[in-house]
Design a protein around this motif. Sequence first.
Motif, PDB file in Angstrom:
ATOM      1  N   ALA A  89      -9.275  -4.678  -1.120  1.00  0.00           N
ATOM      2  CA  ALA A  89      -8.040  -4.210  -2.153  1.00  0.00           C
ATOM      3  C   ALA A  89      -7.551  -3.284  -2.911  1.00  0.00           C
ATOM      4  CB  ALA A  89      -9.163  -4.903  -3.638  1.00  0.00           C
ATOM      5  N   LEU A  90      -8.659  -1.806  -2.454  1.00  0.00           N
ATOM      6  CA  LEU A  90      -8.145  -0.330  -2.349  1.00  0.00           C
ATOM      7  C   LEU A  90      -6.804  -0.674  -1.284  1.00  0.00           C
ATOM      8  CD1 LEU A  90     -11.803   1.321  -1.355  1.00  0.00           C
ATOM      9  CD2 LEU A  90     -10.149   0.927  -3.829  1.00  0.00           C
ATOM     10  N   THR A  91      -7.197  -1.044   0.340  1.00  0.00           N
ATOM     11  CA  THR A  91      -5.449  -0.472   0.496  1.00  0.00           C
ATOM     12  C   THR A  91      -4.065  -1.223   0.113  1.00  0.00           C
ATOM     13  OG1 THR A  91      -7.051  -0.880   2.686  1.00  0.00           O
ATOM     14  CG2 THR A  91      -4.836  -1.462   2.704  1.00  0.00           C
ATOM     15  N   ARG A  92      -4.177  -2.733  -0.264  1.00  0.00           N
ATOM     16  CA  ARG A  92      -2.968  -2.927  -1.206  1.00  0.00           C
ATOM     17  C   ARG A  92      -3.197  -2.758  -2.978  1.00  0.00           C
ATOM     18  NH1 ARG A  92      -3.693  -9.370  -2.086  1.00  0.00           N
ATOM     19  NH2 ARG A  92      -1.844  -8.671  -3.556  1.00  0.00           N
ATOM     20  N   LEU A  93      -4.281  -1.628  -3.315  1.00  0.00           N
ATOM     21  CA  LEU A  93      -3.695  -0.787  -4.344  1.00  0.00           C
ATOM     22  C   LEU A  93      -2.740   0.272  -4.418  1.00  0.00           C
ATOM     23  CD1 LEU A  93      -7.072  -2.069  -6.357  1.00  0.00           C
ATOM     24  CD2 LEU A  93      -4.675  -2.861  -7.254  1.00  0.00           C
ATOM     25  N   LYS A  94      -3.112   0.976  -3.302  1.00  0.00           N
ATOM     26  CA  LYS A  94      -2.551   2.467  -2.846  1.00  0.00           C
ATOM     27  C   LYS A  94      -0.312   1.870  -2.625  1.00  0.00           C
ATOM     28  CE  LYS A  94      -5.058   3.614   0.775  1.00  0.00           C
ATOM     29  NZ  LYS A  94      -5.682   4.593   1.473  1.00  0.00           N
ATOM     30  N   GLY A  95      -0.298   0.750  -2.568  1.00  0.00           N
ATOM     31  CA  GLY A  95       1.039   0.646  -3.086  1.00  0.00           C
ATOM     32  C   GLY A  95       1.453  -0.685  -2.773  1.00  0.00           C
ATOM     33  N   VAL A  96       2.049  -0.994  -3.788  1.00  0.00           N
ATOM     34  CA  VAL A  96       2.132  -2.930  -4.894  1.00  0.00           C
ATOM     35  C   VAL A  96       3.899  -2.464  -4.534  1.00  0.00           C
ATOM     36  CG1 VAL A  96       2.108  -4.530  -6.060  1.00  0.00           C
ATOM     37  CG2 VAL A  96      -0.367  -3.128  -5.471  1.00  0.00           C
ATOM     38  N   ARG A  97       4.431  -3.942  -3.655  1.00  0.00           N
ATOM     39  CA  ARG A  97       5.629  -3.653  -4.383  1.00  0.00           C
ATOM     40  C   ARG A  97       6.595  -4.273  -5.685  1.00  0.00           C
ATOM     41  NH1 ARG A  97       9.842  -3.714  -0.581  1.00  0.00           N
ATOM     42  NH2 ARG A  97       7.987  -3.633   1.764  1.00  0.00           N
ATOM     43  N   CYS A  98       6.911  -4.015  -5.781  1.00  0.00           N
ATOM     44  CA  CYS A  98       8.212  -4.421  -7.541  1.00  0.00           C
ATOM     45  C   CYS A  98       8.276  -4.994  -6.680  1.00  0.00           C
ATOM     46  CB  CYS A  98       9.094  -3.370  -7.655  1.00  0.00           C
ATOM     47  SG  CYS A  98       9.478  -3.412  -8.927  1.00  0.00           S
ATOM     48  N   GLU A  99       8.329  -5.834  -7.904  1.00  0.00           N
ATOM     49  CA  GLU A  99       9.114  -7.716  -8.459  1.00  0.00           C
ATOM     50  C   GLU A  99      11.011  -7.601  -8.400  1.00  0.00           C
ATOM     51  OE1 GLU A  99       6.292 -10.081 -10.964  1.00  0.00           O
ATOM     52  OE2 GLU A  99       5.534  -9.975  -9.042  1.00  0.00           O
ATOM     53  N   LYS A 100      11.417  -6.346  -8.982  1.00  0.00           N
ATOM     54  CA  LYS A 100      12.191  -5.809  -9.625  1.00  0.00           C
ATOM     55  C   LYS A 100      13.325  -5.098  -8.819  1.00  0.00           C
ATOM     56  CE  LYS A 100      10.876  -9.277 -13.550  1.00  0.00           C
ATOM     57  NZ  LYS A 100      11.140  -8.254 -14.701  1.00  0.00           N
ATOM     58  N   SER A 101      12.648  -5.037  -8.352  1.00  0.00           N
ATOM     59  CA  SER A 101      13.247  -3.598  -7.356  1.00  0.00           C
ATOM     60  C   SER A 101      12.465  -3.464  -5.902  1.00  0.00           C
ATOM     61  CB  SER A 101      13.050  -2.128  -8.243  1.00  0.00           C
ATOM     62  OG  SER A 101      12.168  -1.336  -8.184  1.00  0.00           O
ATOM     63  N   SER A 102      13.016  -2.490  -5.393  1.00  0.00           N
ATOM     64  CA  SER A 102      12.904  -1.924  -3.922  1.00  0.00           C
ATOM     65  C   SER A 102      11.951  -0.577  -4.037  1.00  0.00           C
ATOM     66  CB  SER A 102      14.081  -1.809  -3.022  1.00  0.00           C
ATOM     67  OG  SER A 102      14.213  -0.363  -3.647  1.00  0.00           O
ATOM     68  N   MET A 103      11.064  -0.849  -5.197  1.00  0.00           N
ATOM     69  CA  MET A 103      10.048   0.651  -4.747  1.00  0.00           C
ATOM     70  C   MET A 103       9.313   0.406  -4.554  1.00  0.00           C
ATOM     71  SD  MET A 103      10.946   3.621  -6.272  1.00  0.00           S
ATOM     72  CE  MET A 103       9.543   4.018  -6.441  1.00  0.00           C
ATOM     73  N   ILE A 104       7.916   0.752  -3.880  1.00  0.00           N
ATOM     74  CA  ILE A 104       6.727   0.189  -3.738  1.00  0.00           C
ATOM     75  C   ILE A 104       5.663   1.562  -4.929  1.00  0.00           C
ATOM     76  CG2 ILE A 104       4.376   0.899  -2.449  1.00  0.00           C
ATOM     77  CD1 ILE A 104       6.971  -1.299  -1.655  1.00  0.00           C
ATOM     78  N   HIS A 105       4.689   0.486  -6.102  1.00  0.00           N
ATOM     79  CA  HIS A 105       4.161   1.428  -7.177  1.00  0.00           C
ATOM     80  C   HIS A 105       2.674   1.947  -6.316  1.00  0.00           C
ATOM     81  CE1 HIS A 105       6.956   0.389  -9.527  1.00  0.00           C
ATOM     82  NE2 HIS A 105       7.537  -0.329 -10.081  1.00  0.00           N
ATOM     83  N   PRO A 106       2.177   3.113  -6.455  1.00  0.00           N
ATOM     84  CA  PRO A 106       0.826   2.984  -6.165  1.00  0.00           C
ATOM     85  C   PRO A 106      -0.036   3.293  -7.376  1.00  0.00           C
ATOM     86  CG  PRO A 106       2.072   5.415  -6.227  1.00  0.00           C
ATOM     87  CD  PRO A 106       2.803   4.097  -6.689  1.00  0.00           C
ATOM     88  N   LEU A 107      -0.566   2.111  -7.888  1.00  0.00           N
ATOM     89  CA  LEU A 107      -1.461   1.702  -8.842  1.00  0.00           C
ATOM     90  C   LEU A 107      -2.584   2.864  -8.254  1.00  0.00           C
ATOM     91  CD1 LEU A 107      -0.876  -2.082  -8.828  1.00  0.00           C
ATOM     92  CD2 LEU A 107      -0.007  -0.790 -10.237  1.00  0.00           C
ATOM     93  N   ILE A 108      -3.011   3.048  -7.733  1.00  0.00           N
ATOM     94  CA  ILE A 108      -4.951   3.556  -7.422  1.00  0.00           C
ATOM     95  C   ILE A 108      -4.112   5.253  -5.995  1.00  0.00           C
ATOM     96  CG2 ILE A 108      -6.184   2.222  -7.614  1.00  0.00           C
ATOM     97  CD1 ILE A 108      -6.989   2.095  -5.278  1.00  0.00           C
ATOM     98  N   PHE A 109      -4.613   6.158  -6.573  1.00  0.00           N
ATOM     99  CA  PHE A 109      -4.267   7.359  -5.231  1.00  0.00           C
ATOM    100  C   PHE A 109      -5.756   7.639  -4.856  1.00  0.00           C
ATOM    101  CE2 PHE A 109      -1.169   8.020  -8.017  1.00  0.00           C
ATOM    102  CZ  PHE A 109       0.642   7.341  -7.395  1.00  0.00           C
TER     103      PHE A 109
END
Length: 366
Positions: A141-161
């Motif tokens: 989960a830690l790994t996934r949260l560091k970069g989650v693909r946006c559902e509306k664009s090509s952006m990757i959202h980092p939810l944690i750093f």
Amino acid sequence: MEHKNLTLEHDKNLIDNILDIVDMRYIILFLYIIRNDLFKDLTDKAVVESYERVLMLDEIFKSNVVNFWDEEFIETYIDLGLIKNVRSVRAFQQKDDDFILKLGEETITLENDKISVPDDTLYLIINKKFKFLKRRNFNLALTRLKGVRCEKSSMIHPLIFGIGEHDYTLSDDFYYILDQYGNIYQAIKIEVTIEGFYQRFNEIQEKIKIFIKIFEPALNTKPIMKKIAKAIEESKDIIQYLKDEKVELSDKFNFDKINKNDDIYQKWNSQLLTLLKTRNQIEQLDKKLIDLKNHYSGKNKKYRYLEFIEKISFNEDEIVDIIQNSLIDYRNELVKINEEISKITEKELKLLNLDYERLIIMSSEE
């Protein structure tokens, strides 16, 4: 133009989906609680300075903490399990002033206006509240949260750093979105209360299954449990109903040659029926508890987690009262069940079954 930052307008569904996954939910929410409820979003300099002052000490005594930290900070710090050798506020209060507190080899640090939480510390905080969370799932989960693909664009959202090799902090975007929804700590406490009750419930439920297995393992299978429940619902003789339904049971349920007035048979039969009826009670209670958990989790959940936080925070539809009153009622039910089960021991049941098997042999020889 593509949006770059995590926003409620564009990413609410993404956030709901993340919070629906318990491993990721607890990482996010406890990072939020550490930042918001413990450190007040680093807006109170007195909190920051007093915390850092204590961390600088070679040995931390209870008196140091009492002198530098306020009561709310101490209570939250202990509740999160950050003092390794103190389990509760009450235990802390009972310690002498010269009692040495252990914060662990690694603990939360404040660096460059960031709250840095070691992964081991974060896992232990969560695992203290939710024992079912496994370290492997936590790491994934830690790994996934560091970069989650946006559902509306090509952006990757980092939810944690990540900070360094093993420390983490919550993204500002996610923090301020969550901050709009109310008292997250209260929502987590509701979950903790329900999960704690459910853990105790499971212990008693498992104990009953072990007792029934001594009599007949087949009575613990789901198809037969359903038939037993129906027999109880229709006030029918349970064993006879199972026979009428062509359920295969061991020879010990062939009562033809047994004197049904015999004390051993009477005790064996009475004990078995009591256990089956008690197990049926606890299965009904299980359904009620699942319905309670469905407020925030499960396939049939009533609310997405953001909505659950909001409803808990403002007691909308009296949700807090409903949950608390239900838990009180369910606890009373469980206490009564446990009182009955506590009168029985596994050893006694095994001896009773040995006596009953001897009775069967003796009856068949007559």
